[in-house]
Structure formats: C-alpha cells, structure tokens
Design a protein around this motif. Sequence first.
Motif, PDB file in Angstrom:
ATOM      1  N   ILE A   1       0.971  -1.452  -0.229  1.00  0.00           N
ATOM      2  CA  ILE A   1       0.586   0.168  -0.464  1.00  0.00           C
ATOM      3  C   ILE A   1       0.785   1.642  -0.130  1.00  0.00           C
ATOM      4  CG2 ILE A   1      -1.634   1.153   1.285  1.00  0.00           C
ATOM      5  CD1 ILE A   1      -2.457  -1.631   2.347  1.00  0.00           C
TER       6      ILE A   1
ATOM      7  N   VAL B   1       0.169   5.803  -0.200  1.00  0.00           N
ATOM      8  CA  VAL B   1      -0.019   6.509  -0.147  1.00  0.00           C
ATOM      9  C   VAL B   1       0.710   8.119  -0.638  1.00  0.00           C
ATOM     10  CG1 VAL B   1      -1.737   8.222   1.787  1.00  0.00           C
ATOM     11  CG2 VAL B   1      -1.076   5.561   1.744  1.00  0.00           C
TER      12      VAL B   1
ATOM     13  N   THR C   1      -7.209   0.217   3.733  1.00  0.00           N
ATOM     14  CA  THR C   1      -7.141   1.607   2.708  1.00  0.00           C
ATOM     15  C   THR C   1      -8.797   2.054   3.128  1.00  0.00           C
ATOM     16  OG1 THR C   1      -8.122  -0.361   1.278  1.00  0.00           O
ATOM     17  CG2 THR C   1      -6.185   0.067   1.210  1.00  0.00           C
TER      18      THR C   1
ATOM     19  N   LYS D   1      -8.604   6.236   4.276  1.00  0.00           N
ATOM     20  CA  LYS D   1      -9.292   7.670   3.551  1.00  0.00           C
ATOM     21  C   LYS D   1     -10.098   8.085   4.531  1.00  0.00           C
ATOM     22  CE  LYS D   1     -12.227   4.059   0.997  1.00  0.00           C
ATOM     23  NZ  LYS D   1     -12.641   3.012  -0.156  1.00  0.00           N
TER      24      LYS D   1
ATOM     25  N   ILE E   1      -4.095   6.582  -2.530  1.00  0.00           N
ATOM     26  CA  ILE E   1      -3.428   5.892  -1.981  1.00  0.00           C
ATOM     27  C   ILE E   1      -3.267   4.203  -3.635  1.00  0.00           C
ATOM     28  CG2 ILE E   1      -4.130   3.369  -1.260  1.00  0.00           C
ATOM     29  CD1 ILE E   1      -6.937   5.266   0.886  1.00  0.00           C
TER      30      ILE E   1
ATOM     31  N   VAL F   1      -2.055   0.093  -4.869  1.00  0.00           N
ATOM     32  CA  VAL F   1      -1.767  -0.547  -3.855  1.00  0.00           C
ATOM     33  C   VAL F   1      -1.469  -1.869  -4.939  1.00  0.00           C
ATOM     34  CG1 VAL F   1      -3.577  -2.681  -2.765  1.00  0.00           C
ATOM     35  CG2 VAL F   1      -4.430  -1.033  -2.739  1.00  0.00           C
TER      36      VAL F   1
END
Length: 115
Positions: free
Chosen positions: A7, A9, A77, A81, A94, A96
């Motif tokens: 992940i 960000v 996630t 968010k 984000i 993935v």
Amino acid sequence: MSGLSKIEVICDMSKFTALKKSLSNLGVGGMTFTQVLGCGVEKGTKEYEVDKNYEMELLPKIQVSTIVKTEDVKKITDELKKALYTGHIGDGKIFVYSLDNVIRVRTGDEGAEAL
C-alpha cells in the motif's frame, strides 16, 4: 504463502501524523516514509484556481509505503481514506500493488513471516 500487497499513499505533509496513527492502530508493523514533490490532475492548484493554472506546480507531499497481508488491504485502505479525507483537492492517492514475495534478509524469513 499468503498473499502480500504493498500500500502506497501520497498525500499532503500535514496528514503524516494521522496516517502514522491509523497504521499503528491497525497493527501495521512497518512503513517507509519519503518526502516527494508532485501534483495530480489539478496541476498543483488550489480549488479556486483550477481553470487558471496551465503549468504544473510541484507541491511538497509525503509518500508512505507499507507491506501487508492482502486480506487486510480493504480494512487498511478504508481506515486510511477516513484519516486523509477533507473533501478538497489534494487529499491524496492510495495505490495498492500485488507482491510476489518479501524476504527478511537477517533471518531468511519469506512471505508474511518476513513482515
């Protein structure tokens, strides 16, 4: 080997504390933090300037990466968010990614055991 995901960000630097706290509360074991410059489709403008700025302006952002079990991605996630959301341009992205493997160099552990 269980599925692993990365992940990533990218968001405003002011969100780092909230992001770090969310990841810690979710039991994420580690992360990598990088200061970056960038912009999205709005080209680095404020909401009221979107139509005025035709040249990209790179803004200071943070990029945080973590590796997790794929089964935990949705939970993580969803929480991220909530932590990042302001409803304004620049809330972030984000990403993935699926991973084939993770190897801990010191022990030779692989997959989820390496996390």
